[in-house]
Design a protein around this motif. Sequence first.
Motif, PDB file in Angstrom:
ATOM      1  N   PHE A 119       2.307  -2.701  -2.346  1.00  0.00           N
ATOM      2  CA  PHE A 119       1.977  -4.127  -2.451  1.00  0.00           C
ATOM      3  C   PHE A 119       2.045  -4.786  -1.077  1.00  0.00           C
ATOM      4  O   PHE A 119       1.133  -5.496  -0.656  1.00  0.00           O
ATOM      5  N   ASN A 120       3.146  -4.538  -0.380  1.00  0.00           N
ATOM      6  CA  ASN A 120       3.349  -5.229   0.893  1.00  0.00           C
ATOM      7  C   ASN A 120       2.428  -4.733   2.005  1.00  0.00           C
ATOM      8  O   ASN A 120       2.098  -5.484   2.918  1.00  0.00           O
ATOM      9  N   LEU A 121       1.991  -3.488   1.893  1.00  0.00           N
ATOM     10  CA  LEU A 121       0.997  -3.003   2.865  1.00  0.00           C
ATOM     11  C   LEU A 121      -0.266  -3.856   2.767  1.00  0.00           C
ATOM     12  O   LEU A 121      -0.918  -4.152   3.765  1.00  0.00           O
ATOM     13  N   ASN A 122      -0.605  -4.269   1.573  1.00  0.00           N
ATOM     14  CA  ASN A 122      -1.808  -5.085   1.376  1.00  0.00           C
ATOM     15  C   ASN A 122      -1.578  -6.570   1.602  1.00  0.00           C
ATOM     16  O   ASN A 122      -2.467  -7.292   2.024  1.00  0.00           O
ATOM     17  N   LYS A 123      -0.379  -7.016   1.277  1.00  0.00           N
ATOM     18  CA  LYS A 123      -0.116  -8.464   1.246  1.00  0.00           C
ATOM     19  C   LYS A 123       0.195  -9.054   2.617  1.00  0.00           C
ATOM     20  O   LYS A 123       0.082 -10.249   2.837  1.00  0.00           O
ATOM     21  N   GLY A 124       0.628  -8.201   3.554  1.00  0.00           N
ATOM     22  CA  GLY A 124       0.957  -8.719   4.891  1.00  0.00           C
ATOM     23  C   GLY A 124       2.438  -8.978   5.059  1.00  0.00           C
ATOM     24  O   GLY A 124       2.917  -9.247   6.159  1.00  0.00           O
ATOM     25  N   SER A 125       3.190  -8.890   3.965  1.00  0.00           N
ATOM     26  CA  SER A 125       4.636  -9.139   3.991  1.00  0.00           C
ATOM     27  C   SER A 125       5.385  -7.828   4.171  1.00  0.00           C
ATOM     28  O   SER A 125       4.765  -6.766   4.315  1.00  0.00           O
ATOM     29  N   ILE A 126       6.710  -7.886   4.128  1.00  0.00           N
ATOM     30  CA  ILE A 126       7.515  -6.661   4.190  1.00  0.00           C
ATOM     31  C   ILE A 126       8.326  -6.540   2.889  1.00  0.00           C
ATOM     32  O   ILE A 126       8.546  -7.540   2.205  1.00  0.00           O
ATOM     33  N   PRO A 127       8.769  -5.317   2.562  1.00  0.00           N
ATOM     34  CA  PRO A 127       9.545  -5.158   1.325  1.00  0.00           C
ATOM     35  C   PRO A 127      10.841  -5.962   1.374  1.00  0.00           C
ATOM     36  O   PRO A 127      11.429  -6.138   2.449  1.00  0.00           O
TER      37      PRO A 127
ATOM     38  N   SER B  82      10.452  -1.330  -7.744  1.00  0.00           N
ATOM     39  CA  SER B  82      10.389   0.095  -7.394  1.00  0.00           C
ATOM     40  C   SER B  82       9.929   0.284  -5.945  1.00  0.00           C
ATOM     41  O   SER B  82       9.128  -0.498  -5.432  1.00  0.00           O
ATOM     42  N   PRO B  83      10.439   1.337  -5.270  1.00  0.00           N
ATOM     43  CA  PRO B  83      10.044   1.570  -3.876  1.00  0.00           C
ATOM     44  C   PRO B  83       8.523   1.747  -3.736  1.00  0.00           C
ATOM     45  O   PRO B  83       7.940   1.268  -2.765  1.00  0.00           O
ATOM     46  N   GLN B  84       7.906   2.402  -4.725  1.00  0.00           N
ATOM     47  CA  GLN B  84       6.448   2.623  -4.653  1.00  0.00           C
ATOM     48  C   GLN B  84       5.714   1.289  -4.591  1.00  0.00           C
ATOM     49  O   GLN B  84       4.821   1.092  -3.777  1.00  0.00           O
ATOM     50  N   PHE B  85       6.108   0.382  -5.484  1.00  0.00           N
ATOM     51  CA  PHE B  85       5.424  -0.912  -5.510  1.00  0.00           C
ATOM     52  C   PHE B  85       5.717  -1.707  -4.243  1.00  0.00           C
ATOM     53  O   PHE B  85       4.825  -2.286  -3.637  1.00  0.00           O
ATOM     54  N   GLN B  86       6.984  -1.729  -3.856  1.00  0.00           N
ATOM     55  CA  GLN B  86       7.372  -2.517  -2.681  1.00  0.00           C
ATOM     56  C   GLN B  86       6.578  -2.061  -1.448  1.00  0.00           C
ATOM     57  O   GLN B  86       6.235  -2.860  -0.589  1.00  0.00           O
ATOM     58  N   GLU B  87       6.259  -0.786  -1.401  1.00  0.00           N
ATOM     59  CA  GLU B  87       5.479  -0.296  -0.251  1.00  0.00           C
ATOM     60  C   GLU B  87       4.010  -0.688  -0.378  1.00  0.00           C
ATOM     61  O   GLU B  87       3.466  -1.379   0.475  1.00  0.00           O
TER      62      GLU B  87
ATOM     63  N   LYS C  47      -6.138  -7.875  -3.469  1.00  0.00           N
ATOM     64  CA  LYS C  47      -5.907  -6.422  -3.355  1.00  0.00           C
ATOM     65  C   LYS C  47      -4.458  -6.084  -3.693  1.00  0.00           C
ATOM     66  O   LYS C  47      -4.166  -5.097  -4.368  1.00  0.00           O
ATOM     67  N   ALA C  48      -3.556  -6.928  -3.201  1.00  0.00           N
ATOM     68  CA  ALA C  48      -2.133  -6.699  -3.463  1.00  0.00           C
ATOM     69  C   ALA C  48      -1.840  -6.868  -4.959  1.00  0.00           C
ATOM     70  O   ALA C  48      -1.144  -6.037  -5.565  1.00  0.00           O
ATOM     71  N   ALA C  49      -2.392  -7.911  -5.569  1.00  0.00           N
ATOM     72  CA  ALA C  49      -2.153  -8.167  -6.991  1.00  0.00           C
ATOM     73  C   ALA C  49      -2.702  -7.020  -7.847  1.00  0.00           C
ATOM     74  O   ALA C  49      -2.112  -6.652  -8.873  1.00  0.00           O
ATOM     75  N   ALA C  50      -3.814  -6.438  -7.409  1.00  0.00           N
ATOM     76  CA  ALA C  50      -4.418  -5.334  -8.164  1.00  0.00           C
ATOM     77  C   ALA C  50      -3.458  -4.146  -8.245  1.00  0.00           C
ATOM     78  O   ALA C  50      -3.446  -3.413  -9.237  1.00  0.00           O
ATOM     79  N   GLU C  51      -2.632  -3.964  -7.228  1.00  0.00           N
ATOM     80  CA  GLU C  51      -1.653  -2.867  -7.236  1.00  0.00           C
ATOM     81  C   GLU C  51      -0.600  -3.095  -8.315  1.00  0.00           C
ATOM     82  O   GLU C  51      -0.116  -2.165  -8.950  1.00  0.00           O
ATOM     83  N   LEU C  52      -0.254  -4.346  -8.517  1.00  0.00           N
ATOM     84  CA  LEU C  52       0.742  -4.692  -9.531  1.00  0.00           C
ATOM     85  C   LEU C  52       0.182  -4.387 -10.918  1.00  0.00           C
ATOM     86  O   LEU C  52       0.850  -3.795 -11.776  1.00  0.00           O
ATOM     87  N   LYS C  53      -1.064  -4.783 -11.108  1.00  0.00           N
ATOM     88  CA  LYS C  53      -1.733  -4.548 -12.386  1.00  0.00           C
ATOM     89  C   LYS C  53      -1.782  -3.041 -12.679  1.00  0.00           C
ATOM     90  O   LYS C  53      -1.439  -2.589 -13.778  1.00  0.00           O
ATOM     91  N   LYS C  54      -2.167  -2.284 -11.654  1.00  0.00           N
ATOM     92  CA  LYS C  54      -2.289  -0.829 -11.803  1.00  0.00           C
ATOM     93  C   LYS C  54      -0.958  -0.219 -12.265  1.00  0.00           C
ATOM     94  O   LYS C  54      -0.891   0.579 -13.185  1.00  0.00           O
ATOM     95  N   MET C  55       0.105  -0.660 -11.600  1.00  0.00           N
ATOM     96  CA  MET C  55       1.409  -0.064 -11.876  1.00  0.00           C
ATOM     97  C   MET C  55       1.895  -0.399 -13.288  1.00  0.00           C
ATOM     98  O   MET C  55       2.493   0.418 -13.973  1.00  0.00           O
ATOM     99  N   LEU C  56       1.606  -1.614 -13.716  1.00  0.00           N
ATOM    100  CA  LEU C  56       2.016  -2.019 -15.051  1.00  0.00           C
ATOM    101  C   LEU C  56       1.225  -1.267 -16.108  1.00  0.00           C
ATOM    102  O   LEU C  56       1.771  -0.828 -17.126  1.00  0.00           O
ATOM    103  N   GLU C  57      -0.051  -1.106 -15.865  1.00  0.00           N
ATOM    104  CA  GLU C  57      -0.895  -0.391 -16.823  1.00  0.00           C
ATOM    105  C   GLU C  57      -0.485   1.082 -16.913  1.00  0.00           C
ATOM    106  O   GLU C  57      -0.567   1.687 -17.976  1.00  0.00           O
ATOM    107  N   ALA C  58       0.001   1.616 -15.787  1.00  0.00           N
ATOM    108  CA  ALA C  58       0.475   3.010 -15.800  1.00  0.00           C
ATOM    109  C   ALA C  58       1.695   3.155 -16.719  1.00  0.00           C
ATOM    110  O   ALA C  58       1.997   4.236 -17.203  1.00  0.00           O
ATOM    111  N   LYS C  59       2.410   2.044 -16.948  1.00  0.00           N
ATOM    112  CA  LYS C  59       3.565   2.090 -17.860  1.00  0.00           C
ATOM    113  C   LYS C  59       3.133   1.813 -19.301  1.00  0.00           C
ATOM    114  O   LYS C  59       3.965   1.563 -20.175  1.00  0.00           O
ATOM    115  N   GLY C  60       1.836   1.752 -19.522  1.00  0.00           N
ATOM    116  CA  GLY C  60       1.320   1.603 -20.879  1.00  0.00           C
ATOM    117  C   GLY C  60       1.151   0.170 -21.363  1.00  0.00           C
ATOM    118  O   GLY C  60       0.886  -0.060 -22.536  1.00  0.00           O
TER     119      GLY C  60
END
Length: 414
Positions: A329-337, A322-327, A37-50
Motif C-alpha cells: 500500500f505504502n509503496l503506491n501511496k507515497g507514505s511509509i509503513p 499485515s506487513p504485506q499490506f503495509q509494504e 492504486k493504493a486503495a486497489a491493493e486494499l480491495k485485493k487483500m480483502l477479497e483474498a480473505k473471501g
Amino acid sequence: MQVLRTTLCAAAMAAAFTAHAAEVEVLHWWTSGGEAKAAAELKKMLEAKGHKWKDFAVAGGAGENAMTALKTRVVSGNPPTAAQIKGPAIQEWGEEGVLASIDDVAKKEGWDKLLPPVVANVMKYKGSYVAVPVNVHRVNWLWVNPELLKKAKAKVPTTLDEFFATAEALKKAGVQPVAYGGQPWQDATVFESVVLGVGGVDFYRKSLVQLDQNSLKSPTMVKALETFKRIKPYTDKNAPGREWNLATAMVINGKAAMQFMGDWAKGEFLAAGKVPGKDFLCVAVPGTATAFTFNIDSFAMFKLPNKDAEKGEKDFASAVMSPQFQEVFNLNKGSIPVRAGMNMAKFDACGQQSAKDFAAASQKSALVPSMAHGMAVHSATQGAIYDVVSQFWNDDRMSARQAADKLAAAAKVR
Ligand code: GAL
C-alpha cells in the motif's frame, strides 16, 4: 457533532443496518491516480480473505466531502463497515457511541508492540482499539522539477530566503514557480509548513497544536503569515479551486517548478512513471529539514448488526496491519509503513528519507502532528482555522496582523 448526537437516538430506533454479511463497505477519498492504486491493493487483500469489497469513495482532497457523506449515513442509522477517520476525530466519533472495538484482533496480533504509543493511543477510544492505522504521511515536503530549476539556473532551496530567490529566478526565466491549488485544506497545508519553517518546532507546537493565544497573536505568527502570503505572486491565476493532484501534474508535466504538498503527491509522480532523484526531487519544506509533520491515515470501525459483518471488519483490520499490506500500500501511496520493524528495502529514496527523518525527529522531539490533516486539533477548531487562512490568502486587504488576531479567535472554536 451535537446535531448528530440528537438525531442518532431517533435513528437508532429505526435503525435498519443494511450491511450484508462479509460485505465490507469502506468509505475513503482515495480517488487520484496514486491514491486509487493504493486503495486497489486494499480491495485485493480483502477479497483474498473471501470478503466482498463495497467501495464508498467520495472524491475531494483531505476528505472534507467524505466526512459530510459519512455524517449523513451514520445519522440515518446506516454506517459503512469502516471509514477513513483520523486523529482526534476518532475520539469525536467514539463519543457518539457508534464505533466498534477491535481489541480482540489487536490483542491477538500484539498491536501495542507494533505501534508507537502515540499512534496506538489515537486509535483507541476509552482504552479499546476502534481504529487501525494505515501509514505515516509526511506533510512538510516540497516537490521539485529539477529540469526547470536547471533552466532558470536556480538552486534547490533549503531555507525560506533561498526559496524566494529560486522562485524569483524561475519567474525571470519565464517558468511558473509554484503549482498551487487554492482550496482551504491546501491553503492550510502550505501555511502550516511555513509556520514550521519560520517559527520552528516549538513555535509550531505552541501555536497550532496547543493553540496558545499568545503564540497565535505573536510577531512570529505575523511573520509566518506574511511569508505565506509572499508565495501568492508565484502562483498562477488558475490556482483558485484547483485540486491538489492537478497541481502535482503541473510539476510532473513541466508546467510549474515546485509544489508544497504531503507525500501523497509522490504517489502521483510514481503513477506517472516518474523516477525520484531524476525526474523529480523530494526535499523538506525550506527551513524544516529536521522536523517532521506527520499525518496518519486510519480506518475506524463501526458497530455492525451481525457476526458475519463483524468478521469482515476484523479481517479488514488484520489485513491493514499485515506487513504485506503495509509494504505494498505504502509503496503506491507515497507514505511509509506505520507498523514497526518493516524492511524499507523496496522503498525509493524519498520513502527511505522519510523513514530516517521520522526516526530522527522522534528522537529529537521534532515530530509534530499536522493541523491541516486532522492530527492536532478538534475538527471544529480546524475548520475555523482553515477559514481564516483561506480568507487571508484570498483577501489582499487583510493584514497579517488582522489574520493573526482572527487565528487566535478561531483557536477558541469547539
Ligand atoms: C490527506 C490524506 C492523504 C491524502 C490527502 C489528499 O488528508 O491523509 O491520504 O489522501 O489527504 O487527499
